[in-house]
Scaffold this active site. Structure first.
Site, PDB file in Angstrom:
ATOM      1  N   ARG A  29       0.840  -1.208   0.000  1.00  0.00           N
ATOM      2  CA  ARG A  29       0.000   0.000   0.000  1.00  0.00           C
ATOM      3  C   ARG A  29       0.875   1.259   0.000  1.00  0.00           C
ATOM      4  NH1 ARG A  29      -0.715   4.641   2.894  1.00  0.00           N
ATOM      5  NH2 ARG A  29      -0.386   3.484   4.831  1.00  0.00           N
ATOM      6  N   HIS A 224      10.309   7.090   8.307  1.00  0.00           N
ATOM      7  CA  HIS A 224      10.882   7.239   6.970  1.00  0.00           C
ATOM      8  C   HIS A 224      12.368   7.542   7.123  1.00  0.00           C
ATOM      9  CE1 HIS A 224       7.095   7.768   4.350  1.00  0.00           C
ATOM     10  NE2 HIS A 224       6.730   7.226   5.500  1.00  0.00           N
ATOM     11  N   CYS A 255       4.969   9.580   0.782  1.00  0.00           N
ATOM     12  CA  CYS A 255       3.627  10.109   0.953  1.00  0.00           C
ATOM     13  C   CYS A 255       3.306  11.000  -0.237  1.00  0.00           C
ATOM     14  CB  CYS A 255       3.518  10.918   2.253  1.00  0.00           C
ATOM     15  SG  CYS A 255       1.897  11.692   2.469  1.00  0.00           S
ATOM     16  N   ASN A 264      10.088   4.611   3.045  1.00  0.00           N
ATOM     17  CA  ASN A 264       9.896   4.034   4.371  1.00  0.00           C
ATOM     18  C   ASN A 264      11.143   3.285   4.830  1.00  0.00           C
ATOM     19  OD1 ASN A 264       6.828   4.286   4.949  1.00  0.00           O
ATOM     20  ND2 ASN A 264       6.877   3.486   2.871  1.00  0.00           N
TER      21      ASN A 264
END
Length: 313
Positions: A29, A224, A255, A264
């Site tokens: 995701r 992150h 993002c 990430n």
């Protein structure tokens, strides 16, 4: 591209760490949502199957955000319909609002996550709500989801720094997190959306959140690696008793609403560190590295993960 078998790190247990850590894998995701080229649903399904085979027990599968905002995840229904679930593996999905919840319920989802903001500016940019108004949007989502027997996780973004507002006060993060948990969420993931946190700040935010009544066992962290601090920040959180860590296979992701947000924390890098500390995860690092190298091939570029580069570069 060369390959070698994983040479596991030497295990030296450190004091004050949990025996086991749950890795909340967000690669399918959060990891893919920023990709400009749409990844075919069959590739996503194979990605999830490989991640489950590698031993990851929580796989955040997709999001029911409006396709206009995140075209990469427009296939959420198709993906969930084609998903072969593995026993013992949870497949949560992100749900932004009541319409998203309707779609999640229709798809038979059992575990959702909502996505709040710790700052006024990001709430307006990401949710089109003020900091206070976001709770009015989330409350009916959480209430309905709980009534339907769903588990609900709360993400809070910009917990450590905001590109428009700068450093974020720890008590502000704690206040937002407490309100979300009081709605009925079972877990609170504190997000370093732009990767600016350092270990002392992590300790401060977690301590503030715990002090308002959020149990340490209900707190997760989401770092992150923009400034290379994700692993050190994770270790600081673990020393305080956190046992759930978000990460993305291969280090994919960012993002879409915060341009300064880079990848990430890479799941392989996290597992390497935890293996070396003797902290159990249940993850097969060799299979995981293979999976991320495979996905990097599908995306046409190397995986950002340093461990994947070392083992599969």
């Amino acid at each position: 591209m060369g390959t070698r078998e994983v040479g596991l790190p030497a295990t030296v247990k450190a004091n004050g760490l949990p025996e086991r850590v749950t890795i909340w894998e967000v690669g399918a995701r959060d990891g893919l949502q920023n990709e400009s080229t749409v990844v075919p649903v069959d590739v996503k399904l194979e990605f999830l199957a490989r991640l489950a085979d590698a031993g990851l027990g929580v796989l955040e599968a997709t999001s029911f955000v409006h396709p206009k905002w995140v075209p990469q995840l427009a296939d959420a229904e198709e993906l969930l319909a084609g998903l072969t679930k593995v026993d013992g593996v949870s497949y949560p999905v992100l749900v932004p609002n009541e319409r998203g919840l309707d779609r999640a319920l229709a798809a038979g989802v059992q575990h959702i996550a909502i996505f709040g903001s710790a700052t006024e500016t990001f709430a307006k940019r990401n949710l089109n709500r003020t900091l206070d108004e976001q709770f009015g949007m989330f409350d009916p989502v959480v209430t309905r989801a709980r009534a339907e027997g769903l588990d609900v996780r709360a993400y809070v973004s910009m917990c450590f720094g905001d590109p428009w507002e700068g450093a974020v006060a720890a008590d502000q993060v704690a206040s937002v997190g407490k309100r979300l948990m009081d709605m009925g969420c079972s877990q609170l993931s504190l997000g370093d959306t732009i990767g600016v946190a350092t270990p002392g700040q992590v300790e401060s935010v977690i301590a503030a959140t715990s002090s308002v009544g959020v149990p340490i066992g209900d707190i997760a962290v989401h770092f992150h690696d923009t400034y290379g601090q994700a692993l050190s920040n994770t270790l600081a959180a673990l020393r305080l008793g956190v046992t759930t860590v978000d990460s993305s296979a291969g280090g994919l992701g960012g993002c879409p609403y915060a341009e300064s947000a880079t990848g990430n924390l890479a799941t392989e890098d996290l597992v390497w560190m935890l293996d070396g500390l003797g902290v159990q995860t249940g993850v097969d690092l060799d299979k995981l590295a293979d999976t991320s190298a495979w996905m990097a091939g599908r995306l046409g570029r190397p995986a950002p993960s340093r461990v994947v580069q070392a083992l599969r570069g």
